[in-house]
Structure formats: C-alpha cells, structure tokens
Design an enzyme around this catalytic site. Structure first.
Site, mmCIF file in Angstrom:
data_model
loop_
_atom_site.group_PDB
_atom_site.id
_atom_site.type_symbol
_atom_site.label_atom_id
_atom_site.label_comp_id
_atom_site.label_asym_id
_atom_site.label_seq_id
_atom_site.Cartn_x
_atom_site.Cartn_y
_atom_site.Cartn_z
ATOM 1 N N ASP A 160 -21.390 123.964 14.723
ATOM 2 C CA ASP A 160 -21.667 125.057 13.785
ATOM 3 C C ASP A 160 -21.789 124.522 12.351
ATOM 4 O O ASP A 160 -22.662 124.943 11.587
ATOM 5 C CB ASP A 160 -20.552 126.106 13.864
ATOM 6 C CG ASP A 160 -20.262 126.513 15.298
ATOM 7 O OD1 ASP A 160 -21.171 127.012 15.963
ATOM 8 O OD2 ASP A 160 -19.120 126.304 15.759
ATOM 9 N N HIS A 188 -15.007 129.587 17.297
ATOM 10 C CA HIS A 188 -16.329 129.143 17.735
ATOM 11 C C HIS A 188 -16.918 130.261 18.594
ATOM 12 O O HIS A 188 -16.932 130.210 19.817
ATOM 13 C CB HIS A 188 -16.227 127.831 18.526
ATOM 14 C CG HIS A 188 -17.551 127.396 19.085
ATOM 15 N ND1 HIS A 188 -18.621 127.086 18.279
ATOM 16 C CD2 HIS A 188 -17.983 127.235 20.357
ATOM 17 C CE1 HIS A 188 -19.655 126.747 19.040
ATOM 18 N NE2 HIS A 188 -19.298 126.837 20.309
#
Length: 334
Positions: A160, A188
């Site tokens: 990410d 996440h």
C-alpha cells in the site's frame, strides 16, 4: 562468503506470490549480496508436487547464494531454527463466506504457525505476515508465540505504501524514488488511510511538501485515497488474479529494511504492535504506523502532527481492527 546461511521460511510457497518472491530472496535482494541463504518452503500436502517444480526451478537458476532448498508440508521441519519467516499462505475468502468464517479459518492457521514459531524457531526470528487478513493474522501468530518479542512480528502494508508513492510520483511526473515519507495508517483493508501530509516530493532538486508539489488538494483528499485503498481489487478485476509481482516486491522491500535499516530522515509503513497508545491507537493491535528501522528494530516515528481529517480516518481503520481482533480472539480461546 564465509557467513552462515540465514534460514528463511516462506509459507504458501507453491502459490503465485511466492513464485514471484523466491527468486529475489535467493539472489540476494533481501538479506544482502554476500549472505548465503537456506530456503524452507512450506505448503499443504496436495501442493507438494507443485513445490517440487519450484525447487527444480530454483536449482536451475544456479544462484551462488542459495545453499539449500527444503520443501515440506510439516511445521516441525519448516519452523526449525529460523532467522526469518515470511507467512504468505492463508485461507482466501471464498464466495459466500462471511468475514467471521474467514477469520475463524485463519485463526486456526496462524495459531498453529505461531505455536510452531514458539516451539522450533530462534527467539530472534523476524516474522512478516502477508496472508490476509494480515494485521489480525499477525496478532494471532504473535499471541501464540509468547516467548518471541512482539517487536519481532510485523505485517505487510508496504505494498500500500508503494502504491501511494507511485500514485504521487505519476501525478508529479517524477520517479517514485523522489517521493518519500508517505504513511499507511491502520488495517491492510479498504479502511486503510494513505496519508501524504508528511510526504516530500523532490522536484528540480528541492524537497516540496506533497500538497505543494501536487497542487490538487481535492485529488489528494479524495480519489488518491480511494485509488490506493481499492488498488488490489482493481488489479484483480484487470488480471483476474491478485497482485503477485507487486506484493513480492513489497515483501522484499519490507524484509530488506528490517535487515538493513531505513535511510536517515525517511520512514516506511508497516503493521506493528501497538503497545504505548501511539497516536491514540488502542493497545494490543497490529496497526500500520510510520517506522524507522535500525539494528533490526523498528521504532514508531513520534510527534507527527495529525489534523482532524487524518484523525477521523485513523480512528475508523482502528475501529475495524478492534472488531476483527475481538472476533478473532474468541476463536483463539475456543
């Protein structure tokens, strides 16, 4: 190359992320160009024939650092004397499966693997959890290995982080290496918060604040965030497969930083144990924070200013993690 080989475990080793990952580890991209490697590859019994093919390919690469490859379906073999464990394998969400069912299945996997770490691995082992839901799986593994320091466990939010860097870099027309100090806060999952309030972009030799470099506050507070949050789903929609190449690169980045440290003045994002109420995050979560790493130890970057916009998004992703944890813990004690 007189050093002892480091013993590195990859679980889910017959899967597509591992297929992209193993070559990078074996050729020295993670633990150093002079560091010999013993690779231990764990997967479920039905995948052993596939694993044999992976072993053959690693052998056929004729890599100078790769001293031994051990394929196995047995935890007592896989977790013995480990220096590093990269836990990629997990139960994927299947059609019609409720989130609590997914959590229950993964608690069983990571409780077992945590117990195997406790019983067989070195107490200095560095454990990276990749398999989703990564934050909560990491917490379960850590709770199941009580004699291994909580600071030795982390989960992957570097993918990410890399996605956020790349989006800003493309917007500014610079290489991703010229974007630093983005932050992924929280889980996440689609509640994660990609934060660029402390990000710097190097343009024409000068470090500019991200908002000054991009010159589009609406984009940075809107579609930039949703693009990073939803990027995994977008890749699946396009490829019909999940993000394997970029996930493998992120795993290499994450473990290399643990082993070698982060540059002075730069920080990276990783899911780590929240124990001191940093940034108002509840204790006993694996939550993604900005960290510095030195001597194989991470430290949460303290003192960053948090505005109301960021606070709300950080709290929302923390609330999701608290709910996940509380559900998972009921299965842990069952």
């Amino acid at each position: 190359m007189s050093a002892e080989p480091v013993r590195v475990l990859v679980t889910g080793a017959a899967g597509q992320i591992a297929y992209s990952l193993l070559f990078g580890i074996a050729k020295g991209d993670v633990f150093g160009k002079d560091q010999p490697i013993t690779l231990i590859l764990l997967d479920i019994t039905p995948m052993l024939p596939v694993l044999d093919g992976v072993v053959m390919e690693l052998q056929d690469c004729a890599l100078p650092l790769l001293r031994e490859v051990i394929p196995t379906d047995k935890e007592e073999v896989a977790f013995k004397d480990l220096d590093a464990a990269i836990l990629v394998g997990s139960m994927p969400r299947r059609e019609g499966m409720e989130r609590k069912d997914l959590l229950k299945a993964n608690v069983a996997i990571f409780k077992s693997q945590g117990a195997a770490l406790e019983k067989y691995a070195k107490k200095t082992v560095k454990v990276l959890v990749v398999g989703n839901p990564a934050n909560t799986n990491c917490l379960i593994a850590a709770k199941s290995a009580p004699s291994i320091p909580k600071g030795n466990f982390s989960c992957l939010t570097r993918l990410d982080h890399n996605r956020a860097r790349s989006q800003v870099a493309m917007r500014c027309g610079v290489p991703a290496t010229q974007v630093k100090n983005v932050i992924i806060w929280g889980n996440h999952s689609s509640t994660q918060y990609p934060d660029v309030h402390h990000c710097k972009v190097n343009m024409a030799g000068s470090d500019l604040a991200c908002f000054a470099a991009v010159k589009d506050d609406d984009w940075l507070k809107g579609s930039f965030i949703s693009t990073v949050q939803q990027r995994g789903a977008a890749v699946i929609a396009a490829r019909k497969l999940s993000s394997a190449m970029s996930a493998a690169k992120a795993i290499c980045d994450h473990m290399r930083d643990i082993w070698s440290g982060t540059p002075e003045g730069e920080f990276v994002s990783m899911g780590v144990y929240s124990s001191s109420n940093s940034y108002g995050v509840a204790e006993d979560l694996i939550y993604s924070f900005p960290v510095h790493i030195k001597d194989k130890q991470w430290k949460i970057v303290d003192g960053l200013a948090i505005n109301d916009f960021s606070r709300g998004k950080m709290d929302a992703t923390a609330a999701e993690l608290v709910e996940e944890r509380d559900t998972a813990v009921t299965f842990l004690s069952a």
